[in-house]
Enzyme design. Sequence first.
Site, PDB file in Angstrom:
ATOM      1  N   ILE A 201      45.149  35.283  46.612  1.00  0.00           N
ATOM      2  CA  ILE A 201      44.401  35.367  47.866  1.00  0.00           C
ATOM      3  C   ILE A 201      43.189  34.460  47.759  1.00  0.00           C
ATOM      4  O   ILE A 201      42.202  34.783  47.090  1.00  0.00           O
ATOM      5  CB  ILE A 201      43.960  36.811  48.171  1.00  0.00           C
ATOM      6  CG1 ILE A 201      45.151  37.777  48.097  1.00  0.00           C
ATOM      7  CG2 ILE A 201      43.335  36.874  49.560  1.00  0.00           C
ATOM      8  CD1 ILE A 201      44.768  39.230  48.297  1.00  0.00           C
TER       9      ILE A 201
ATOM     10  N   ASN B 169      40.352  31.626  49.775  1.00  0.00           N
ATOM     11  CA  ASN B 169      39.386  31.739  50.860  1.00  0.00           C
ATOM     12  C   ASN B 169      39.996  31.481  52.231  1.00  0.00           C
ATOM     13  O   ASN B 169      39.425  31.892  53.247  1.00  0.00           O
ATOM     14  CB  ASN B 169      38.231  30.757  50.632  1.00  0.00           C
ATOM     15  CG  ASN B 169      37.362  31.163  49.468  1.00  0.00           C
ATOM     16  OD1 ASN B 169      36.772  32.222  49.457  1.00  0.00           O
ATOM     17  ND2 ASN B 169      37.294  30.302  48.450  1.00  0.00           N
TER      18      ASN B 169
ATOM     19  N   TYR C  74      31.887  31.899  29.538  1.00  0.00           N
ATOM     20  CA  TYR C  74      31.029  32.134  30.687  1.00  0.00           C
ATOM     21  C   TYR C  74      29.927  33.112  30.306  1.00  0.00           C
ATOM     22  O   TYR C  74      30.161  34.058  29.557  1.00  0.00           O
ATOM     23  CB  TYR C  74      31.862  32.701  31.836  1.00  0.00           C
ATOM     24  CG  TYR C  74      31.540  32.122  33.197  1.00  0.00           C
ATOM     25  CD1 TYR C  74      31.535  30.747  33.401  1.00  0.00           C
ATOM     26  CD2 TYR C  74      31.265  32.947  34.284  1.00  0.00           C
ATOM     27  CE1 TYR C  74      31.251  30.209  34.649  1.00  0.00           C
ATOM     28  CE2 TYR C  74      30.988  32.417  35.534  1.00  0.00           C
ATOM     29  CZ  TYR C  74      30.983  31.050  35.709  1.00  0.00           C
ATOM     30  OH  TYR C  74      30.696  30.513  36.951  1.00  0.00           O
TER      31      TYR C  74
ATOM     32  N   GLY D  44      35.337  33.397  38.854  1.00  0.00           N
ATOM     33  CA  GLY D  44      36.358  33.586  39.876  1.00  0.00           C
ATOM     34  C   GLY D  44      37.703  33.905  39.258  1.00  0.00           C
ATOM     35  O   GLY D  44      38.141  33.239  38.307  1.00  0.00           O
TER      36      GLY D  44
ATOM     37  N   ASP E 213      40.640  33.421  40.331  1.00  0.00           N
ATOM     38  CA  ASP E 213      41.600  32.325  40.427  1.00  0.00           C
ATOM     39  C   ASP E 213      41.388  31.296  39.326  1.00  0.00           C
ATOM     40  O   ASP E 213      42.349  30.723  38.806  1.00  0.00           O
ATOM     41  CB  ASP E 213      41.529  31.675  41.804  1.00  0.00           C
ATOM     42  CG  ASP E 213      40.139  31.158  42.171  1.00  0.00           C
ATOM     43  OD1 ASP E 213      39.141  31.615  41.559  1.00  0.00           O
ATOM     44  OD2 ASP E 213      40.040  30.306  43.077  1.00  0.00           O
ATOM     45  N   ARG E 214      40.140  31.074  38.946  1.00  0.00           N
ATOM     46  CA  ARG E 214      39.859  30.121  37.881  1.00  0.00           C
ATOM     47  C   ARG E 214      40.390  30.643  36.541  1.00  0.00           C
ATOM     48  O   ARG E 214      40.990  29.898  35.758  1.00  0.00           O
ATOM     49  CB  ARG E 214      38.363  29.852  37.789  1.00  0.00           C
ATOM     50  CG  ARG E 214      37.791  29.173  39.023  1.00  0.00           C
ATOM     51  CD  ARG E 214      36.276  29.149  39.017  1.00  0.00           C
ATOM     52  NE  ARG E 214      35.734  28.276  37.961  1.00  0.00           N
ATOM     53  CZ  ARG E 214      34.451  28.199  37.653  1.00  0.00           C
ATOM     54  NH1 ARG E 214      33.558  28.952  38.313  1.00  0.00           N
ATOM     55  NH2 ARG E 214      34.031  27.374  36.711  1.00  0.00           N
TER      56      ARG E 214
ATOM     57  N   THR F 136      39.201  25.162  49.340  1.00  0.00           N
ATOM     58  CA  THR F 136      37.978  25.245  50.123  1.00  0.00           C
ATOM     59  C   THR F 136      36.795  24.792  49.273  1.00  0.00           C
ATOM     60  O   THR F 136      35.911  24.065  49.729  1.00  0.00           O
ATOM     61  CB  THR F 136      37.758  26.682  50.615  1.00  0.00           C
ATOM     62  OG1 THR F 136      38.915  27.099  51.355  1.00  0.00           O
ATOM     63  CG2 THR F 136      36.533  26.775  51.503  1.00  0.00           C
TER      64      THR F 136
ATOM     65  N   THR G 106      32.971   4.394  60.191  1.00  0.00           N
ATOM     66  CA  THR G 106      32.321   5.652  59.810  1.00  0.00           C
ATOM     67  C   THR G 106      33.330   6.686  59.324  1.00  0.00           C
ATOM     68  O   THR G 106      33.091   7.390  58.338  1.00  0.00           O
ATOM     69  CB  THR G 106      31.519   6.207  60.998  1.00  0.00           C
ATOM     70  OG1 THR G 106      30.555   5.235  61.401  1.00  0.00           O
ATOM     71  CG2 THR G 106      30.800   7.489  60.608  1.00  0.00           C
TER      72      THR G 106
END
Length: 260
Positions: free
Chosen positions: A8, A10, A98, A105, A107-108, A138, A188
């Site tokens: 799941i 974002n 970490y 996260g 997912d990471r 995202t 642009t």
Amino acid sequence: MTFLAIDIGNTRLKWALYAAPRPGAALLQHGAVFLETIDALAETAWQALPTPHSMLGCVVAGDAVRRRVEHQMGELWEDLEPRWVVPSTHDAGISSGYDHPSRLGADRWVALAGARQRVLEHAAGGPPRPALVVMVGTAVTVDALDAAGHFLGGLILPGFGLMLKALETGTAGLKVPTGEVVDFPTNTSDGLMSGGANALAGAIERQQRRLRQRTGQEPLLYMTGGAAVKLAPITELPFETVDTLIFEGLLVLQSHRLAL
């Protein structure tokens, strides 16, 4: 012993049904829906699925979304116990550097488990190599694993949409473009798209150099995520695009849980 893997994010929910909860298991069915439509899963995408024997998922969209998904599973499969990945200090052959492992996260963490499995398969019994794991969605994450499977840390960057949205809202006269990624933009739209893509590619290439210097080995590079197709063509490093990396990580983690 069918196994349901759920990711799941974002923006979307992605799911896959496997014949067994182990790496390399046959993929039976899979799909993806936008989060706005998950309240209809029991009546649509999941309606004809056979009852899975087990499931494991990762969620970054928040508890409210998770509960909505659990409700859909309960509508179909009363005896299926929802289980969700919570990052920890050690799991399935990887360890976390970490500062607060549980805040990484999910997912990471799952993608790192999938990448580690691929590193070991690539080594074919020889010494494993470090790896850089890039998820392009995202948000974009660039995470480093050393040769021993230790997560050294990683970058978090805005993805294409967020980057372009920031430029649109923070400047006068710039609109979200439909441009192309080119070496020397002359309009642009191309300038905005090329700038965002090169910012992300530069971050990846910089981390790859840092990981090579840190470990003394050439890292493997795995790229995944819905927007990876936009970034992959301009990355000058050798890489492997793995659309199923999250699912592969969930298979690794579930197999490890069953072996305990």
